[in-house]
Design a protein around this motif. Structure first.
Motif, PDB file in Angstrom:
ATOM      1  N   ASP A 127       8.558   4.963  -4.946  1.00 53.19           N
ATOM      2  CA  ASP A 127       7.551   5.877  -5.504  1.00 53.19           C
ATOM      3  C   ASP A 127       6.339   6.018  -4.592  1.00 53.19           C
ATOM      4  OD1 ASP A 127       9.098   6.340  -7.831  1.00 53.19           O
ATOM      5  OD2 ASP A 127       8.288   4.514  -8.758  1.00 53.19           O
ATOM      6  N   GLY A 128       6.592   6.057  -3.276  1.00 54.47           N
ATOM      7  CA  GLY A 128       5.523   6.265  -2.308  1.00 54.47           C
ATOM      8  C   GLY A 128       4.696   5.043  -2.000  1.00 54.47           C
ATOM      9  N   VAL A 129       5.149   3.858  -2.440  1.00 53.58           N
ATOM     10  CA  VAL A 129       4.414   2.619  -2.214  1.00 53.58           C
ATOM     11  C   VAL A 129       5.347   1.602  -1.560  1.00 53.58           C
ATOM     12  CG1 VAL A 129       3.133   0.722  -3.309  1.00 53.58           C
ATOM     13  CG2 VAL A 129       2.919   3.055  -4.195  1.00 53.58           C
ATOM     14  N   PHE A 130       4.848   0.887  -0.542  1.00 54.30           N
ATOM     15  CA  PHE A 130       5.613  -0.163   0.118  1.00 54.30           C
ATOM     16  C   PHE A 130       5.435  -1.490  -0.618  1.00 54.30           C
ATOM     17  CE2 PHE A 130       5.107   2.645   3.863  1.00 54.30           C
ATOM     18  CZ  PHE A 130       6.439   2.694   4.266  1.00 54.30           C
ATOM     19  N   TYR A 131       6.563  -2.211  -0.784  1.00 53.59           N
ATOM     20  CA  TYR A 131       6.567  -3.539  -1.390  1.00 53.59           C
ATOM     21  C   TYR A 131       7.339  -4.484  -0.482  1.00 53.59           C
ATOM     22  CZ  TYR A 131       5.189  -1.169  -5.698  1.00 53.59           C
ATOM     23  OH  TYR A 131       4.530  -0.415  -6.635  1.00 53.59           O
ATOM     24  N   ALA A 132       6.740  -5.621  -0.131  1.00 47.76           N
ATOM     25  CA  ALA A 132       7.429  -6.674   0.619  1.00 47.76           C
ATOM     26  C   ALA A 132       8.076  -7.607  -0.393  1.00 47.76           C
ATOM     27  CB  ALA A 132       6.454  -7.437   1.496  1.00 47.76           C
ATOM     28  N   LYS A 133       9.319  -8.001  -0.104  1.00 51.49           N
ATOM     29  CA  LYS A 133      10.077  -8.820  -1.049  1.00 51.49           C
ATOM     30  C   LYS A 133      10.274 -10.227  -0.500  1.00 51.49           C
ATOM     31  CE  LYS A 133      12.658  -5.111  -3.111  1.00 51.49           C
ATOM     32  NZ  LYS A 133      13.968  -4.814  -3.667  1.00 51.49           N
ATOM     33  N   ASN A 134      10.268 -11.176  -1.447  1.00 46.63           N
ATOM     34  CA  ASN A 134      10.654 -12.558  -1.190  1.00 46.63           C
ATOM     35  C   ASN A 134       9.784 -13.294  -0.173  1.00 46.63           C
ATOM     36  OD1 ASN A 134      12.816 -12.394  -3.052  1.00 46.63           O
ATOM     37  ND2 ASN A 134      14.012 -11.317  -1.519  1.00 46.63           N
ATOM     38  N   LEU A 135       8.509 -12.964  -0.122  1.00 49.44           N
ATOM     39  CA  LEU A 135       7.602 -13.769   0.681  1.00 49.44           C
ATOM     40  C   LEU A 135       7.473 -15.144   0.042  1.00 49.44           C
ATOM     41  CD1 LEU A 135       6.775 -10.892   1.720  1.00 49.44           C
ATOM     42  CD2 LEU A 135       4.559 -11.876   2.138  1.00 49.44           C
ATOM     43  N   PRO A 136       7.263 -16.197   0.832  1.00 52.49           N
ATOM     44  CA  PRO A 136       7.091 -17.521   0.235  1.00 52.49           C
ATOM     45  C   PRO A 136       5.970 -17.500  -0.789  1.00 52.49           C
ATOM     46  CG  PRO A 136       7.293 -17.680   2.617  1.00 52.49           C
ATOM     47  CD  PRO A 136       7.176 -16.212   2.285  1.00 52.49           C
ATOM     48  N   GLU A 164      10.613  -2.531   0.608  1.00 57.16           N
ATOM     49  CA  GLU A 164      11.151  -1.386  -0.126  1.00 57.16           C
ATOM     50  C   GLU A 164      10.059  -0.336  -0.287  1.00 57.16           C
ATOM     51  OE1 GLU A 164      12.512  -0.574  -4.686  1.00 57.16           O
ATOM     52  OE2 GLU A 164      13.298  -2.379  -3.718  1.00 57.16           O
ATOM     53  N   LEU A 165      10.424   0.911  -0.068  1.00 56.09           N
ATOM     54  CA  LEU A 165       9.521   2.032  -0.337  1.00 56.09           C
ATOM     55  C   LEU A 165       9.950   2.615  -1.677  1.00 56.09           C
ATOM     56  CD1 LEU A 165       7.278   3.967   0.506  1.00 56.09           C
ATOM     57  CD2 LEU A 165       8.989   5.290   1.758  1.00 56.09           C
ATOM     58  N   GLY A 180       0.817  -1.199   0.000  1.00 62.29           N
ATOM     59  CA  GLY A 180       0.000   0.000   0.000  1.00 62.29           C
ATOM     60  C   GLY A 180       0.848   1.245   0.000  1.00 62.29           C
ATOM     61  N   SER A 181       0.185   2.370  -0.121  1.00 57.34           N
ATOM     62  CA  SER A 181       0.887   3.654  -0.182  1.00 57.34           C
ATOM     63  C   SER A 181       1.421   4.039   1.197  1.00 57.34           C
ATOM     64  CB  SER A 181      -0.039   4.749  -0.696  1.00 57.34           C
ATOM     65  OG  SER A 181      -1.002   5.059   0.279  1.00 57.34           O
ATOM     66  N   ALA A 182       2.471   4.821   1.179  1.00 54.92           N
ATOM     67  CA  ALA A 182       3.088   5.289   2.428  1.00 54.92           C
ATOM     68  C   ALA A 182       2.081   6.077   3.261  1.00 54.92           C
ATOM     69  CB  ALA A 182       4.316   6.128   2.117  1.00 54.92           C
ATOM     70  N   GLU A 183       1.159   6.755   2.620  1.00 53.32           N
ATOM     71  CA  GLU A 183       0.135   7.542   3.325  1.00 53.32           C
ATOM     72  C   GLU A 183      -0.746   6.655   4.210  1.00 53.32           C
ATOM     73  OE1 GLU A 183      -1.842   9.363   0.074  1.00 53.32           O
ATOM     74  OE2 GLU A 183      -0.270  10.846  -0.236  1.00 53.32           O
ATOM     75  N   ARG A 184      -0.912   5.408   3.808  1.00 54.86           N
ATOM     76  CA  ARG A 184      -1.739   4.459   4.562  1.00 54.86           C
ATOM     77  C   ARG A 184      -1.095   4.086   5.896  1.00 54.86           C
ATOM     78  NH1 ARG A 184      -2.373  -1.742   2.957  1.00 54.86           N
ATOM     79  NH2 ARG A 184      -3.439  -2.409   4.821  1.00 54.86           N
ATOM     80  N   PHE A 185       0.230   4.194   5.957  1.00 53.67           N
ATOM     81  CA  PHE A 185       0.977   3.760   7.127  1.00 53.67           C
ATOM     82  C   PHE A 185       1.576   4.962   7.848  1.00 53.67           C
ATOM     83  CE2 PHE A 185       1.140   0.294   4.024  1.00 53.67           C
ATOM     84  CZ  PHE A 185       0.538  -0.710   4.762  1.00 53.67           C
TER      85      PHE A 185
END
Length: 104
Positions: A89-98, A86-87, A7-12
């Motif tokens: 462009d204003g969006v959070f991404y979780a990496k390498n989840l199973p 990783e943040l 989600g967007s950084a604004e959400r968190f």
């Protein structure tokens, strides 16, 4: 490498922030080296940990975890499962989840 948009950084606005991916619960945390996604499942017996006083606590057996790293404070070598975030462009991404979690 797979990644999941959280989600967007604004959400968190506040950390730790609760995140759900499918049926799985996590905390998005901010640490000295950026952001991490920590599992809310205690590695000992699978009970869900709760945010408390800047860290995390498992009420089943009293295990405490660091609020930035997920490392257990009272059992050497134990820690919450952790994923890089990783943040971008204003969006959070979780990496390498199973794959099982990422595909939900």
């Amino acid at each position: 490498m797979n990644e999941i948009e959280l989600g967007s950084a604004e959400r968190f606005a506040d950390f730790p922030a609760e995140v759900r991916i499918g049926r799985d619960a996590y905390y998005l945390v901010k640490g000295g080296e950026g952001f991490r996604l920590l599992s809310r499942t205690c590695p000992h017996a699978g009970y869900e940990v709760e945010a408390e006083d800047g860290g995390f606590y498992c009420y089943m057996h009293g295990w405490s975890f660091d609020g930035r790293t997920g490392k257990c404070l009272n059992v050497t070598g134990a820690e919450l499962t952790s994923y890089e975030v990783e943040l971008r462009d204003g969006v959070f991404y979780a990496k390498n989840l199973p794959a099982a979690e990422a595909g939900r």
